[in-house]
Design an enzyme around this catalytic site. Sequence first.
Site, PDB file in Angstrom:
ATOM      1  N   HIS A  96       5.108   5.518  -1.263  1.00  0.00           N
ATOM      2  CA  HIS A  96       5.703   6.611  -2.035  1.00  0.00           C
ATOM      3  C   HIS A  96       7.026   7.001  -1.417  1.00  0.00           C
ATOM      4  O   HIS A  96       7.237   6.862  -0.197  1.00  0.00           O
ATOM      5  CB  HIS A  96       4.744   7.804  -2.063  1.00  0.00           C
ATOM      6  CG  HIS A  96       5.147   8.890  -2.991  1.00  0.00           C
ATOM      7  ND1 HIS A  96       6.008   9.900  -2.620  1.00  0.00           N
ATOM      8  CD2 HIS A  96       4.808   9.135  -4.287  1.00  0.00           C
ATOM      9  CE1 HIS A  96       6.181  10.724  -3.637  1.00  0.00           C
ATOM     10  NE2 HIS A  96       5.471  10.279  -4.660  1.00  0.00           N
ATOM     11  N   GLU A 144      10.372   3.726  -9.746  1.00  0.00           N
ATOM     12  CA  GLU A 144      10.795   5.123  -9.834  1.00  0.00           C
ATOM     13  C   GLU A 144      12.177   5.255  -9.180  1.00  0.00           C
ATOM     14  O   GLU A 144      12.274   5.523  -7.981  1.00  0.00           O
ATOM     15  CB  GLU A 144       9.771   6.022  -9.138  1.00  0.00           C
ATOM     16  CG  GLU A 144       9.900   7.479  -9.470  1.00  0.00           C
ATOM     17  CD  GLU A 144       8.726   8.287  -8.947  1.00  0.00           C
ATOM     18  OE1 GLU A 144       8.282   9.196  -9.656  1.00  0.00           O
ATOM     19  OE2 GLU A 144       8.235   7.998  -7.837  1.00  0.00           O
TER      20      GLU A 144
END
Length: 235
Positions: A96, A144
């Site tokens: 992440h 992302e």
Amino acid sequence: MSALLTAPFFEIGPKNLLRRPELEELARAAGEAGRELGVAVVITVPNVMVAPIAELDTGVLVFGQSMDPDRLGASFGRVTAEGLLDAGAVGVMLNHDADPLDAATLAATVDRAHETGLETIVCAGTESAALAFTALAPSAVLIEPPDLIGTIGGAERDWVRPLTEEMHRVDAHVLAMHAGGVSSPIVARGIMAAGADGTGSTSGVLTAQDPLVAAVHFIAAARAGWDDARSNARL
């Protein structure tokens, strides 16, 4: 072992923003919507919340937020694949933006997760990283772009379809998830209609006036976009 994470899917990642009662409510609402709409719903929860949310058996796929590549042994304070699995997680999100891993550690952690049957979503900030991570054969790669994180994300994402197709050429079994700035169900639907296997939102759900209602609307939008893509393909 058959895959639990399948397209279309929608992921909600509440980070450390919610306490247990709020997470439980979200899991119940999202699980019901997912069942009704035929969408696999992932909730990525703090590792200490995996067991209580998994035990609710709401139908959501409970993912941990991190994992270490360690095997069972005398380590201390480490999160093992076996520990997540025994707590009830079906998967884990890795790399992440807030918890990046170096290339060697990421590859080792994906391997450890798969040894125990855990699904994996690996985060990528660029197209080149997405393709490199697809080669690791995770369950899904989340693309992302950093400049979209935390934005309203209204601009057209013309990379969704070609990048998804390129990823599928690398490994047809790896799902392509596109997110970042998914601030509304309209954005979520557009991403799915462009060919994504999945999408997700945190702020779009949690900052809504009623997050539970918002979660349902986002999940419905993901389903609608998935159906849009299939309808367009038949034309």
